[in-house]
Design a protein around this motif. Structure first.
Motif, PDB file in Angstrom:
ATOM      1  N   ASP A  68       0.112  72.288 126.271  1.00 20.36           N
ATOM      2  CA  ASP A  68      -0.669  72.222 127.493  1.00 20.36           C
ATOM      3  C   ASP A  68      -1.851  71.282 127.391  1.00 20.36           C
ATOM      4  OD1 ASP A  68       0.970  73.930 128.846  1.00 20.36           O
ATOM      5  OD2 ASP A  68      -0.163  75.732 128.331  1.00 20.36           O
ATOM      6  N   LYS A 117       4.449  70.088 129.827  1.00 17.82           N
ATOM      7  CA  LYS A 117       4.426  70.689 131.163  1.00 17.82           C
ATOM      8  C   LYS A 117       3.330  70.056 132.012  1.00 17.82           C
ATOM      9  CE  LYS A 117       2.993  74.934 131.464  1.00 17.82           C
ATOM     10  NZ  LYS A 117       2.976  76.401 131.302  1.00 17.82           N
ATOM     11  N   THR A 118       2.209  69.754 131.379  1.00 16.75           N
ATOM     12  CA  THR A 118       1.096  69.141 132.107  1.00 16.75           C
ATOM     13  C   THR A 118       1.484  67.777 132.652  1.00 16.75           C
ATOM     14  OG1 THR A 118      -0.518  70.310 130.737  1.00 16.75           O
ATOM     15  CG2 THR A 118      -1.282  68.348 131.907  1.00 16.75           C
ATOM     16  N   ALA A 121       3.989  68.136 135.500  1.00 18.25           N
ATOM     17  CA  ALA A 121       3.296  68.619 136.698  1.00 18.25           C
ATOM     18  C   ALA A 121       2.509  67.494 137.366  1.00 18.25           C
ATOM     19  CB  ALA A 121       2.370  69.778 136.332  1.00 18.25           C
ATOM     20  N   GLU A 122       1.842  66.679 136.571  1.00 18.49           N
ATOM     21  CA  GLU A 122       1.075  65.562 137.135  1.00 18.49           C
ATOM     22  C   GLU A 122       1.988  64.584 137.864  1.00 18.49           C
ATOM     23  OE1 GLU A 122      -1.012  63.895 133.873  1.00 18.49           O
ATOM     24  OE2 GLU A 122      -2.564  65.449 133.844  1.00 18.49           O
ATOM     25  N   VAL A 126       1.611  68.490 141.232  1.00 22.27           N
ATOM     26  CA  VAL A 126       1.293  69.912 141.341  1.00 22.27           C
ATOM     27  C   VAL A 126       0.540  70.318 140.074  1.00 22.27           C
ATOM     28  CG1 VAL A 126       3.294  70.463 142.783  1.00 22.27           C
ATOM     29  CG2 VAL A 126       3.491  70.646 140.290  1.00 22.27           C
ATOM     30  N   THR A 127      -0.035  71.494 140.081  1.00 19.54           N
ATOM     31  CA  THR A 127      -0.699  72.003 138.887  1.00 19.54           C
ATOM     32  C   THR A 127       0.352  72.571 137.933  1.00 19.54           C
ATOM     33  OG1 THR A 127      -0.999  74.246 139.747  1.00 19.54           O
ATOM     34  CG2 THR A 127      -2.719  72.624 140.266  1.00 19.54           C
ATOM     35  N   PRO A 128       0.047  72.634 136.629  1.00 17.84           N
ATOM     36  CA  PRO A 128       0.988  73.250 135.689  1.00 17.84           C
ATOM     37  C   PRO A 128       1.344  74.681 136.081  1.00 17.84           C
ATOM     38  CG  PRO A 128      -0.685  72.016 134.487  1.00 17.84           C
ATOM     39  CD  PRO A 128      -1.107  72.017 135.924  1.00 17.84           C
ATOM     40  N   ARG A 129       0.378  75.434 136.603  1.00 15.85           N
ATOM     41  CA  ARG A 129       0.651  76.813 137.004  1.00 15.85           C
ATOM     42  C   ARG A 129       1.642  76.856 138.163  1.00 15.85           C
ATOM     43  NH1 ARG A 129      -2.038  81.467 135.960  1.00 15.85           N
ATOM     44  NH2 ARG A 129      -3.760  80.281 135.026  1.00 15.85           N
ATOM     45  N   THR A 130       1.465  75.939 139.132  1.00 15.16           N
ATOM     46  CA  THR A 130       2.393  75.890 140.265  1.00 15.16           C
ATOM     47  C   THR A 130       3.794  75.509 139.793  1.00 15.16           C
ATOM     48  OG1 THR A 130       0.654  75.336 141.851  1.00 15.16           O
ATOM     49  CG2 THR A 130       2.913  74.746 142.461  1.00 15.16           C
TER      50      THR A 130
END
Length: 204
Positions: A68, A117-118, A121-122, A126-130
């Protein structure tokens, strides 16, 4: 966009693609593609792909960091190019599943190291959580998807005698061949060498 990705990887690792495939037919003079990309691509393929292979011993600068916290291994130009390529792929695809979008990016990025994952997501804005929630809704997660892509690609590469285990480890984003060896044995209960020996009609 494909030219930008090729330029970015050339700048990072000083390697050029072994093959370039487009899912579309050529537009205009085919010689223009060779001039811009440095090689003649294959057209009307099942998917748009850029295939890199190298026996160069690459040690990814971010290999020891937690997933992360990985900084992006991509230049700003490469990041924009890959994001544009993913958006174009998404628009052409009949599927809007997050799993498929992530799989496309993971396959594209593996030769630059392990895509975090980061970073994924980028690229998907979206955010990593999303992203984690979206994948969970589809019954998977980033790590599971990464391992599945790696296993699928490893089996594909092992069917070719032209690629050494070092080459395959590099193409799958592993920091060294020993890590790839252990991962493959965990996936299949066979070593890469044993799997390669069984290649052909008996492989599934």
């Amino acid at each position: 966009v494909v030219a930008s990705v090729c330029d970015a990887v050339l700048g990072i690792y000083a390697i050029t693609p072994d093959a370039i495939q487009f899912s579309t037919s050529p537009e205009g003079d085919v010689a223009d593609y060779s001039r811009v990309l440095g090689r003649l691509p294959e057209f009307n393929a099942s998917a748009t792909r850029i295939v890199f292979s190298s026996s160069v011993d690459v040690r990814h600068q971010y290999g020891e960091l937690s997933q992360d916290d990985d900084p992006s291994p991509l230049s700003e130009q490469a990041f924009r190019a890959i994001r544009t390529l993913e958006l174009s792929h998404c628009q052409r695809s009949v599927s809007e599943r997050w799993t498929e979008r992530c799989r496309f990016l993971i396959e594209l990025l593996l030769s630059t190291g392990e895509p975090s994952k980061t970073l994924i997501a980028e690229l998907l804005a979206v955010t990593p959580r999303t992203l984690q929630r979206r994948l969970a809704d589809e019954g998977t997660g980033h790590r599971e998807l990464l391992n599945q892509v790696r296993e699928d690609k490893a089996k594909e590469y092992l069917r070719s005698e032209d690629l050494s285990l070092d080459d395959i480890a590099f193409l799958l984003g592993f920091k060294d061949t020993a890590v790839f060896y252990r991962a493959f044995k965990q996936w299949t209960r066979m070593t890469p060498g044993e799997y390669r020996a069984l290649r052909g009609e008996y492989l599934v």
